[in-house]
Design a protein around this motif. Structure first.
Motif, PDB file in Angstrom:
ATOM      1  N   ASN A  11     103.181 113.748  54.218  1.00 44.30           N
ATOM      2  CA  ASN A  11     103.449 115.182  54.148  1.00 44.30           C
ATOM      3  C   ASN A  11     102.241 115.990  54.611  1.00 44.30           C
ATOM      4  O   ASN A  11     102.403 117.038  55.241  1.00 44.30           O
ATOM      5  CB  ASN A  11     103.895 115.584  52.741  1.00 44.30           C
ATOM      6  N   ALA A  12     101.048 115.504  54.338  1.00 46.33           N
ATOM      7  CA  ALA A  12      99.840 116.167  54.833  1.00 46.33           C
ATOM      8  C   ALA A  12      99.795 116.108  56.364  1.00 46.33           C
ATOM      9  O   ALA A  12      99.433 117.088  57.024  1.00 46.33           O
ATOM     10  CB  ALA A  12      98.595 115.537  54.232  1.00 46.33           C
ATOM     11  N   ALA A  13     100.183 114.968  56.914  1.00 55.51           N
ATOM     12  CA  ALA A  13     100.232 114.833  58.372  1.00 55.51           C
ATOM     13  C   ALA A  13     101.248 115.800  58.963  1.00 55.51           C
ATOM     14  O   ALA A  13     100.995 116.428  60.004  1.00 55.51           O
ATOM     15  CB  ALA A  13     100.576 113.397  58.756  1.00 55.51           C
ATOM     16  N   LEU A  14     102.390 115.954  58.290  1.00 53.26           N
ATOM     17  CA  LEU A  14     103.415 116.889  58.767  1.00 53.26           C
ATOM     18  C   LEU A  14     102.941 118.336  58.666  1.00 53.26           C
ATOM     19  O   LEU A  14     103.263 119.158  59.530  1.00 53.26           O
ATOM     20  CB  LEU A  14     104.710 116.706  57.976  1.00 53.26           C
ATOM     21  N   ALA A  15     102.194 118.646  57.618  1.00 55.16           N
ATOM     22  CA  ALA A  15     101.666 120.001  57.468  1.00 55.16           C
ATOM     23  C   ALA A  15     100.683 120.319  58.593  1.00 55.16           C
ATOM     24  O   ALA A  15     100.663 121.436  59.119  1.00 55.16           O
ATOM     25  CB  ALA A  15     101.003 120.165  56.109  1.00 55.16           C
ATOM     26  N   ALA A  16      99.887 119.330  58.962  1.00 52.20           N
ATOM     27  CA  ALA A  16      98.911 119.512  60.033  1.00 52.20           C
ATOM     28  C   ALA A  16      99.576 119.554  61.403  1.00 52.20           C
ATOM     29  O   ALA A  16      99.125 120.260  62.302  1.00 52.20           O
ATOM     30  CB  ALA A  16      97.872 118.396  59.990  1.00 52.20           C
ATOM     31  N   ASP A  17     100.654 118.792  61.558  1.00 52.54           N
ATOM     32  CA  ASP A  17     101.359 118.719  62.836  1.00 52.54           C
ATOM     33  C   ASP A  17     102.852 118.563  62.563  1.00 52.54           C
ATOM     34  O   ASP A  17     103.347 117.445  62.421  1.00 52.54           O
ATOM     35  CB  ASP A  17     100.851 117.533  63.661  1.00 52.54           C
TER      36      ASP A  17
END
Length: 70
Positions: A11-17
Motif C-alpha cells: 500500500n505504501a508503494a501504491l501511495a508513492a506510485d
C-alpha cells in the motif's frame, strides 16, 4: 504471519506510485494467503481495472475463479 506487514508495504508503494499495479497484485495475494476472501476479490478486481498485461489478466481471473469456489 507477515501478511499485514506486506500489505502495508504494498500500500505504501501504491501511495508513492498509484500506477504500480504489480503492488495491487501483491496485496491481493497477501489477502488470499491470509484467508481474507472479500478483500482478495476486491483487490483482484481493482488489479483488473488497472489494466494489467494479458498474462496478468489471465492470472487474476484464475485467482478470482478459485476464490469464487471457496
Amino acid at each position: 504471519d507477515r501478511a499485514p506487514d506486506a500489505v502495508a508495504e504494498f500500500n505504501a508503494a501504491l501511495a508513492a506510485d498509484p500506477g504500480a499495479i504489480e503492488a495491487l497484485k501483491g496485496v491481493a495475494l497477501c489477502y488470499e494467503a491470509a484467508g481474507n476472501k472479500a478483500e482478495a476479490v476486491t483487490t483482484w478486481e481493482a488489479y483488473l481495472a488497472a489494466g494489467p498485461s494479458e498474462a496478468g489478466v489471465a492470472d487474476a481471473q484464475k485467482h478470482l475463479e478459485s476464490l469464487s469456489k471457496e
